[in-house]
Design an enzyme around this catalytic site. Structure first.
Site, PDB file in Angstrom:
ATOM      1  N   LYS A 256       0.603  -1.267   0.027  1.00  0.00           N
ATOM      2  CA  LYS A 256       0.183   0.184   0.012  1.00  0.00           C
ATOM      3  C   LYS A 256       0.871   1.213   0.144  1.00  0.00           C
ATOM      4  CE  LYS A 256      -2.488  -1.196   3.647  1.00  0.00           C
ATOM      5  NZ  LYS A 256      -2.047  -2.718   3.848  1.00  0.00           N
ATOM      6  N   THR A 257       1.912   1.353   0.911  1.00  0.00           N
ATOM      7  CA  THR A 257       2.821   2.473   0.893  1.00  0.00           C
ATOM      8  C   THR A 257       3.765   2.495  -0.485  1.00  0.00           C
ATOM      9  OG1 THR A 257       3.138   2.297   3.302  1.00  0.00           O
ATOM     10  CG2 THR A 257       4.597   3.542   1.964  1.00  0.00           C
TER      11      THR A 257
ATOM     12  N   THR B 193      -5.696  -1.404   7.103  1.00  0.00           N
ATOM     13  CA  THR B 193      -5.959  -2.688   7.070  1.00  0.00           C
ATOM     14  C   THR B 193      -7.083  -3.208   7.588  1.00  0.00           C
ATOM     15  OG1 THR B 193      -4.875  -2.555   9.419  1.00  0.00           O
ATOM     16  CG2 THR B 193      -3.302  -2.905   7.862  1.00  0.00           C
TER      17      THR B 193
ATOM     18  N   ASP C 103      -1.682   6.971   6.214  1.00  0.00           N
ATOM     19  CA  ASP C 103      -1.543   5.567   6.687  1.00  0.00           C
ATOM     20  C   ASP C 103      -2.643   5.314   7.834  1.00  0.00           C
ATOM     21  OD1 ASP C 103      -0.739   2.746   6.371  1.00  0.00           O
ATOM     22  OD2 ASP C 103       1.280   2.912   7.369  1.00  0.00           O
TER      23      ASP C 103
ATOM     24  N   ARG D 166       6.634  -8.485   1.688  1.00  0.00           N
ATOM     25  CA  ARG D 166       7.544  -8.147   2.883  1.00  0.00           C
ATOM     26  C   ARG D 166       8.019  -9.175   3.631  1.00  0.00           C
ATOM     27  NH1 ARG D 166       4.693  -4.371   6.618  1.00  0.00           N
ATOM     28  NH2 ARG D 166       5.436  -2.785   5.147  1.00  0.00           N
TER      29      ARG D 166
END
Length: 360
Positions: A77-78, A171, A122, A230
């Site tokens: 997302k970032t 999230t 965020d 990640r």
């Protein structure tokens, strides 16, 4: 390769297979993030849709619609927010919902934006209610009312804002109020990656990190990465260390399996905590049902750690089920740990009134 800076709870940030980003992750991610949509791996539908939105905005010479990105931590997302800024050739301002506790905090950020700037917010669902209500008008009318003074003498001064694009990441999209969710022109849900996509992520990262890895080695890491880029890149770095110290530096399937065995990440991506939960459920309680608090005591962890850190992946993998009577192990859990389920009429699933859940 795609990540974001979402945070996890409990011990998630300390686990090798946790989706939270620690300081090391953030430092590495900054160097390895893809710079545009053509480099972004996975999320094919989201990429295509977002590409159309951004191309159309560029052709009109206008700012892009507000974008909402939802999904689990570590899916990109970032990264996508930074790609949006790059594709629009615009600066980006990064903040988070927990950092905005007052409407004045948000007003200060909005009033300093440049025309066309990208504001990345965020964990937007954790923003305070007063700031959230101010954001409604800012997103729709590019205007905010700044309250000056207190009590009966307070005055609302309208403040015009330059057109900007808000990129919100969450999230937990279900916690966003409908008035806020409806103001986003484009909404995308980030899915977990399949092993093939993760292999592409790993190969790209290995090239940037100067790690020699073969196809089977990448496949071995991808299969243990829980569908999350990640985690895949974190495992790659640990396998790289093992290959450097105990082998010739080249990552093969055997080297990857041996390295992740040292770090207690099994072939399905379960770590020590995951297996401890399953082993307690199977060995001590015959497969369940058992209450969450009892299970947490048996594992020696806090209730929240078991519920928020271990259970989501076990449920997603079909190894554990949450029922009204408690936690129940599925047949796949017995198989994964190499154990035989109790016979019908005995303790455990078949003898506890749960026959309707997994068959006769």
């Amino acid at each position: 390769m795609n990540w974001d800076d979402d945070t996890d709870t409990g011990t998630g940030a300390e686990r090798l297979v946790g989706a939270a980003a620690d300081g090391e992750d953030q430092a590495v991610e900054a160097a390895l993030r893809p710079k545009d949509l053509s480099e972004f791996v996975g999320q094919e539908k989201v990429r295509q849709q977002l590409d159309l939105v951004l191309r159309a905005a560029r052709q009109r010479g206008a700012t892009a619609d507000h974008v909402l990105l939802s999904g689990a931590p570590g899916l990109g997302k970032t990264t996508l927010s930074m790609i949006i800024a790059a594709e629009m050739n615009a600066p980006i301002r990064i903040t988070s919902g927990p950092a905005i506790q007052h409407a004045g905090d948000l007003a200060a950020i909005l009033s300093s934006l440049q025309e066309g700037e990208i504001l990345f917010l965020d964990e937007i669902h954790r923003m305070s209610r007063p700031a959230e209500e101010m954001l409604y008008m800012a997103m729709e009318d590019f205007r905010v009312d700044v309250i000056v003074g207190k009590g009966p003498g307070a005055t609302a001064i309208p403040l015009e804002l330059p057109p900007f694009t808000l990129v919100g990441a969450t999230t937990r999209a279900g916690l966003l109020p409908p008035p806020l969710r409806d103001r986003f022109g484009f909404t995308a849900h980030m899915e977990f990656y399949d092993p093939g996509e993760l292999q592409r992520v790993i190969h790209r990262s290995a090239g940037l990190l100067d790690v020699e890895i073969d196809t089977e080695g990448a496949a071995e890491i991808a299969g243990r990465s829980r569908g999350t880029p990640r985690i895949a890149n974190r495992l790659l770095r640990r396998v790289r260390d093992y290959a450097q110290v105990r082998a010739d530096g080249r990552v093969t399937r055997e080297i990857a399996a041996a390295a992740l065995g040292v770090y207690e990440v099994d072939g399905r991506g379960l770590d020590r905590l995951d297996r401890a939960v399953l082993e307690a459920l199977l060995k001590l309680f015959g497969g369940g049902p058992v209450g969450l608090s009892t299970l947490a005591v048996a594992v020696g962890e806090e209730r929240e750690t078991v519920e928020e850190v271990a259970e989501p992946f076990l449920v997603r993998e079909g190894l554990l089920a949450r029922t009204p009577r408690g936690r129940v192990a599925t047949p796949a859990a017995w198989t994964h740990l190499g154990m035989v389920p109790p016979q019908a009429g005995g303790p455990g699933i078949q003898g506890s009134g749960q026959q309707g859940l997994f068959g006769a």
